[in-house]
Design an enzyme around this catalytic site. Structure first.
Site, PDB file in Angstrom:
ATOM      1  N   ILE A 115       0.829  -1.204   0.000  1.00  0.00           N
ATOM      2  CA  ILE A 115       0.000   0.000   0.000  1.00  0.00           C
ATOM      3  C   ILE A 115       0.865   1.256   0.000  1.00  0.00           C
ATOM      4  O   ILE A 115       1.954   1.279   0.562  1.00  0.00           O
ATOM      5  CB  ILE A 115      -1.013   0.009   1.164  1.00  0.00           C
ATOM      6  CG1 ILE A 115      -0.314   0.069   2.515  1.00  0.00           C
ATOM      7  CG2 ILE A 115      -1.934  -1.203   1.097  1.00  0.00           C
ATOM      8  CD1 ILE A 115      -1.262   0.292   3.690  1.00  0.00           C
ATOM      9  N   CYS A 116       0.378   2.296  -0.635  1.00  0.00           N
ATOM     10  CA  CYS A 116       1.095   3.566  -0.747  1.00  0.00           C
ATOM     11  C   CYS A 116       0.920   4.361   0.545  1.00  0.00           C
ATOM     12  O   CYS A 116      -0.194   4.729   0.909  1.00  0.00           O
ATOM     13  CB  CYS A 116       0.564   4.361  -1.934  1.00  0.00           C
ATOM     14  SG  CYS A 116       1.357   5.957  -2.123  1.00  0.00           S
ATOM     15  N   LEU A 117       2.038   4.626   1.223  1.00  0.00           N
ATOM     16  CA  LEU A 117       2.003   5.382   2.476  1.00  0.00           C
ATOM     17  C   LEU A 117       2.937   6.584   2.446  1.00  0.00           C
ATOM     18  O   LEU A 117       3.166   7.211   3.472  1.00  0.00           O
ATOM     19  CB  LEU A 117       2.421   4.465   3.642  1.00  0.00           C
ATOM     20  CG  LEU A 117       1.522   3.263   3.907  1.00  0.00           C
ATOM     21  CD1 LEU A 117       2.163   2.348   4.937  1.00  0.00           C
ATOM     22  CD2 LEU A 117       0.166   3.713   4.375  1.00  0.00           C
TER      23      LEU A 117
END
Length: 164
Positions: A115-117
């Protein structure tokens, strides 16, 4: 940047003290103990507030984590496998949480279902080394990501409810 609900959740997760990663074998065991204590407290708090949403376990060394997370939408429970490795530069580098079955289904995800964080979570993590740990990554990384992405993926018909 952090809303009141998130601030309250965060204040109930113990901060960690020990600055150690998997390379520091002796001290890593102590850090892992802190990680487990924080995770247990976070899960207990979630259960008490009726917002239980994940289960995690690790390999013996505490370097590979896996489990399930779920998101309730319109009274239906959407469940996903979750996994991540602890980077060798941990806790300076945050873990990259992955939901492999959602790989390629949203733009807010990297190859392998990570996931993009980068925009919101990683700067916050960097300011709080070594106080933040796995429980904080779940609360500040995965939880908000699920809250934004899963309803969107459901509305677009990209993911559908699976009867158990």
């Amino acid at each position: 940047m952090v809303d009141d609900s998130t601030r309250k959740t965060l204040s109930n997760i113990p901060l960690l003290q020990i600055r150690a990663g998997p390379r520091e074998k002796d001290v890593w065991v102590q850090r892992l103990k802190e990680e487990y204590q924080a995770l247990i407290k976070y899960v207990e708090n979630n259960k008490q507030s009726g917002s239980d949403w994940f289960r995690l376990e690790s390999n013996k060394e505490g370097t590979k984590w896996f489990g399930k997370c779920w998101y309730m939408h319109n009274l239906l429970k959407y469940e996903f496998e979750v996994e991540f490795d602890i980077p060798v530069t941990y806790p300076t580098t945050a873990p990259e949480i992955a939901l492999p079955e959602l790989d390629g289904k949203t733009a807010k995800m990297y190859r392998g279902g990570k996931i993009c964080l980068t925009d919101h979570f990683k700067p916050l993590w960097a300011r709080n080394v070594p106080k933040f740990g796995i429980a904080h990554a779940m609360a500040l990384g995965l939880a908000p990501w699920l809250a934004v992405e899963i309803p969107d993926l459901i509305e677009k018909g990209i993911i559908t409810y699976k009867e158990k």
